[in-house]
Write a protein that holds these residues in place. Structure first.
Motif, mmCIF file in Angstrom:
data_model
loop_
_atom_site.group_PDB
_atom_site.id
_atom_site.type_symbol
_atom_site.label_atom_id
_atom_site.label_comp_id
_atom_site.label_asym_id
_atom_site.label_seq_id
_atom_site.Cartn_x
_atom_site.Cartn_y
_atom_site.Cartn_z
ATOM 1 N N GLY A 143 9.847 16.508 -32.670
ATOM 2 C CA GLY A 143 9.020 17.152 -31.655
ATOM 3 C C GLY A 143 7.591 16.662 -31.690
ATOM 4 O O GLY A 143 6.956 16.479 -30.644
ATOM 5 N N ASN A 144 7.062 16.446 -32.904
ATOM 6 C CA ASN A 144 5.712 15.879 -33.016
ATOM 7 C C ASN A 144 5.641 14.525 -32.331
ATOM 8 O O ASN A 144 4.663 14.200 -31.645
ATOM 9 N N ILE A 145 6.690 13.722 -32.539
ATOM 10 C CA ILE A 145 6.724 12.388 -31.928
ATOM 11 C C ILE A 145 6.859 12.496 -30.413
ATOM 12 O O ILE A 145 6.185 11.776 -29.664
ATOM 13 N N ALA A 146 7.698 13.392 -29.941
ATOM 14 C CA ALA A 146 7.929 13.523 -28.495
ATOM 15 C C ALA A 146 6.661 13.867 -27.739
ATOM 16 O O ALA A 146 6.444 13.420 -26.612
ATOM 17 N N THR A 147 5.785 14.681 -28.351
ATOM 18 C CA THR A 147 4.572 15.123 -27.663
ATOM 19 C C THR A 147 3.300 14.465 -28.196
ATOM 20 O O THR A 147 2.214 14.768 -27.712
ATOM 21 N N ASN A 148 3.451 13.581 -29.202
ATOM 22 C CA ASN A 148 2.276 12.996 -29.866
ATOM 23 C C ASN A 148 1.348 14.107 -30.361
ATOM 24 O O ASN A 148 0.152 14.135 -30.088
ATOM 25 N N ALA A 149 1.927 15.035 -31.121
ATOM 26 C CA ALA A 149 1.209 16.229 -31.558
ATOM 27 C C ALA A 149 0.046 15.880 -32.484
ATOM 28 O O ALA A 149 0.030 14.846 -33.151
ATOM 29 N N GLY A 150 -0.924 16.775 -32.529
ATOM 30 C CA GLY A 150 -2.095 16.604 -33.374
ATOM 31 C C GLY A 150 -2.190 17.718 -34.394
ATOM 32 O O GLY A 150 -1.495 17.742 -35.388
ATOM 33 N N GLY A 151 -3.076 18.683 -34.124
ATOM 34 C CA GLY A 151 -3.231 19.804 -35.026
ATOM 35 C C GLY A 151 -4.595 19.885 -35.657
ATOM 36 O O GLY A 151 -5.552 19.239 -35.214
ATOM 37 N N LEU A 152 -4.686 20.662 -36.729
ATOM 38 C CA LEU A 152 -5.972 21.000 -37.314
ATOM 39 C C LEU A 152 -6.674 19.803 -37.952
ATOM 40 O O LEU A 152 -7.898 19.763 -38.024
ATOM 41 N N LEU A 153 -5.915 18.822 -38.437
ATOM 42 C CA LEU A 153 -6.523 17.730 -39.199
ATOM 43 C C LEU A 153 -6.690 16.438 -38.396
ATOM 44 O O LEU A 153 -7.086 15.419 -38.949
ATOM 45 N N CYS A 154 -6.412 16.486 -37.097
ATOM 46 C CA CYS A 154 -6.387 15.228 -36.354
ATOM 47 C C CYS A 154 -7.765 14.675 -36.049
ATOM 48 O O CYS A 154 -7.901 13.494 -35.721
ATOM 49 N N ALA A 155 -8.824 15.474 -36.187
ATOM 50 C CA ALA A 155 -10.165 14.946 -35.931
ATOM 51 C C ALA A 155 -10.481 13.794 -36.870
ATOM 52 O O ALA A 155 -11.126 12.815 -36.489
ATOM 53 N N GLU A 413 -12.895 17.075 -14.364
ATOM 54 C CA GLU A 413 -14.255 16.823 -13.871
ATOM 55 C C GLU A 413 -15.228 16.533 -15.010
ATOM 56 O O GLU A 413 -16.194 15.765 -14.836
ATOM 57 N N LEU A 414 -14.974 17.106 -16.178
ATOM 58 C CA LEU A 414 -15.841 16.884 -17.338
ATOM 59 C C LEU A 414 -15.471 15.614 -18.102
ATOM 60 O O LEU A 414 -16.001 15.359 -19.180
ATOM 61 N N GLY A 415 -14.564 14.829 -17.533
ATOM 62 C CA GLY A 415 -14.160 13.590 -18.182
ATOM 63 C C GLY A 415 -13.024 13.773 -19.158
ATOM 64 O O GLY A 415 -12.790 12.913 -20.013
ATOM 65 N N GLY A 416 -12.289 14.886 -19.028
ATOM 66 C CA GLY A 416 -11.238 15.217 -19.976
ATOM 67 C C GLY A 416 -9.843 14.992 -19.431
ATOM 68 O O GLY A 416 -9.623 14.207 -18.498
ATOM 69 N N THR A 417 -8.875 15.727 -19.996
ATOM 70 C CA THR A 417 -7.468 15.510 -19.704
ATOM 71 C C THR A 417 -6.714 16.833 -19.625
ATOM 72 O O THR A 417 -7.135 17.842 -20.200
ATOM 73 N N LEU A 418 -5.582 16.799 -18.922
ATOM 74 C CA LEU A 418 -4.730 17.975 -18.753
ATOM 75 C C LEU A 418 -4.117 18.451 -20.056
ATOM 76 O O LEU A 418 -3.819 19.626 -20.221
ATOM 77 N N THR A 419 -3.859 17.531 -20.968
ATOM 78 C CA THR A 419 -3.182 17.907 -22.213
ATOM 79 C C THR A 419 -3.615 16.997 -23.350
ATOM 80 O O THR A 419 -3.573 15.776 -23.215
ATOM 81 N N GLY A 420 -4.002 17.625 -24.450
ATOM 82 C CA GLY A 420 -4.394 16.860 -25.622
ATOM 83 C C GLY A 420 -3.248 16.634 -26.578
ATOM 84 O O GLY A 420 -3.234 15.650 -27.313
ATOM 85 N N GLU A 421 -2.251 17.563 -26.583
ATOM 86 C CA GLU A 421 -1.167 17.422 -27.556
ATOM 87 C C GLU A 421 0.116 18.158 -27.178
ATOM 88 O O GLU A 421 1.162 17.892 -27.770
ATOM 89 N N HIS A 422 0.113 19.056 -26.206
ATOM 90 C CA HIS A 422 1.323 19.800 -25.881
ATOM 91 C C HIS A 422 2.268 19.021 -24.989
ATOM 92 O O HIS A 422 3.463 19.318 -24.944
ATOM 93 N N GLY A 423 1.759 18.070 -24.239
ATOM 94 C CA GLY A 423 2.577 17.333 -23.289
ATOM 95 C C GLY A 423 2.532 17.939 -21.900
ATOM 96 O O GLY A 423 1.946 18.996 -21.661
#
Length: 466
Positions: A143-155, A413-423
């Motif tokens: 599941g992590n691979i399917a969504t390219n998951a991140g989490g608390l330590l991904c910074a 509009e702020l230069g961001g994205t619809l999804t950072g890790e949930h898909g």
């Protein structure tokens, strides 16, 4: 060929791994997003081997049956929900760690390995795998691979894509292919491994992954918790920390509503810190050889931004603070049905995005407690459906989607994205082209067609017309 013929073949070739029992199939109609389809899939293959997956895909391809790949069902975008006429290929039982090679700092695992179980298996070897989603106790590597998951330590340690070296994938026609390398470097051909990660089951079914591990450091870990009068001030402090060049292992932000909900959820748990009375809470963790020096710099920056920092006395207290953060989503679920959303913006735009969420909450009359992986600008606004607001079970009222759309458009509009890790799944597909544009959307569809000419892999997910 008729569908009954396909189901008969699945039963004959796969035996007890196949089920067409409606009661057994009910679990596949929903996931952790809360989105539920009223339909029941045709059947499910509870695969225990790569050969099971290959047989399922081969039969589905020959009969033109759509396939929904699925693991633990912990997704938050409806990407693994089985709908009418589909065959679910469930890989949760493929849960073995096949190899650990400590000298090369890699492990080869099946997709059903639970993230926390992998951590426990690697610990005696002095190794760990960086992806750290809040759902790590129940979510799987696949599941992590399917969504390219991140989490608390991904910074600091990156999302899943940075920690996968190679994949074994079953394609739509049942062909098994292997992508990537066991080596740290490898640039032969196109990077199909990176393409497959985050593709949400639309290009193939992952049956094996070669993971890039890290050695556990003997260096200290410093954890700082800080209260702020407002979430906008806390977001500004988080942006200042990253702007100062400090690569925090964790940099997490909770707004006032989140603090209240988590306090209520953990009220009866001994030894847990209280967040009462804070307008926002910032959690910072540094690690490595420079952890102490970075921790002191973090304290100074927090104080300069108007926060009140408190240094964890030891590693155990630091872990309790991380547990506070990981308790956010269970705490929100006690408030009622929740749409757990996921947007990301440049880190410097975090204050503006938090201010926008507060404005949208007031405008639409919806509580929206929000937590954020502030180190990489990834926010999780949680839209709570007020008691008594009429809606069909397993769906969300129109006002929830109107508020969500306002957040999505603001993030873009702020230069961001619809999804950072949930898909994207089914919940965000209507806004996909708004972010990608028509040219990239069309190119993405052509890539999908190259992998899946019949369009049987997870149809209706990600793209509106897939």
């Amino acid at each position: 060929m008729a569908v009954p013929d396909a189901l008969d073949r699945l039963a004959a070739e796969l035996g007890p791994a196949f089920t067409g029992d409606p009661a057994a199939l009910a679990e596949y109609r929903t996931d952790k997003s809360g989105w539920t389809t009223p339909e029941t899939p045709l059947g499910a293959v509870r695969a225990r081997s790569t050969e099971d997956v290959q047989a399922a895909m081969r039969i589905a391809s020959e009969h033109g049956i759509p396939v929904v790949p699925r693991g633990a069902g912990t997704g938050l975008a409806g990407g693994a929900v089985g709908t009418a006429g589909t065959l679910v290929v469930d890989v949760a039982a493929m849960d073995r760690v096949l190899e650990i090679h400590a000298a090369d700092e890699l492990a080869i695992v099946q997709p059903g390995v639970v993230t926390d179980d992998l951590a426990a298996t690697l610990a005696p070897h002095g190794l760990w795998w960086p992806p750290d989603p809040a759902s790590r106790a129940i979510s799987t590597v696949g599941g992590n691979i399917a969504t390219n998951a991140g989490g608390l330590l991904c910074a600091k340690y990156g999302v899943t894509r940075e920690s996968v070296l190679a994949l074994a994938v079953v394609l739509a026609d049942g062909t098994l292919v292997r992508t990537g390398h066991r080596t740290v470097k490898g640039v032969t051909g196109y990077d199909l491994t990176a393409l497959l990660i985050g593709s949400e089951g639309t290009l193939g079914v992952v049956v094996e992954a070669t993971l890039k591990l890290r050695r556990r450091s003997a260096d200290s870990v410093i954890t700082v918790g800080a209260g702020f009068p407002t979430v906008v001030e806390a977001a500004a402090a988080a942006a200042a920390i990253t702007a100062a060049g400090i690569r925090c292992a964790a940099l997490e932000l909770l707004d006032a509503a989140s603090c209240v909900a988590i306090d209520a959820y953990l009220a009866d748990v001994p030894g847990m810190p209280s967040l009462a009375g804070r307008g926002a809470f910032l959690l910072v963790q540094t690690d490595g050889a420079a952890a102490a020096e970075e921790g002191r710099a973090v304290v100074r920056l927090i104080e300069a931004a108007g926060g009140v920092p408190e240094l964890a006395a030891d590693e155990a207290e630091g872990e309790r603070l991380l547990q506070v953060r990981r308790s956010a989503h269970p705490a929100f679920e006690r408030l009622g049905q929740v749409l757990i959303e996921d947007v990301a913006v440049p880190r410097t735009r975090l204050p503006a995005m938090f201010a926008a969420i507060e404005r949208i909450s007031a405008e639409y009359g919806l509580p929206i407690p929000t937590v954020a992986h502030a180190g990489d600008g990834n926010l999780h606004p949680n839209l709570v459906i007020p008691p008594g607001l009429a809606h069909e079970p397993g769906t969300y009222p129109d006002v929830v989607w109107e508020a969500a759309e306002a957040m999505f458009r603001t993030a873009i509009e702020l230069g961001g994205t619809l999804t950072g890790e949930h898909g994207v799944g089914v919940l965000k597909r209507r806004w996909l082209e708004d972010e990608l544009g028509p040219e990239v959307t069309a190119l993405s569809r052509r890539i999908k067609a190259a992998f899946d000419p019949q369009g049987i892999l997870n149809p209706g997910k990600v793209f509106l017309d897939a």
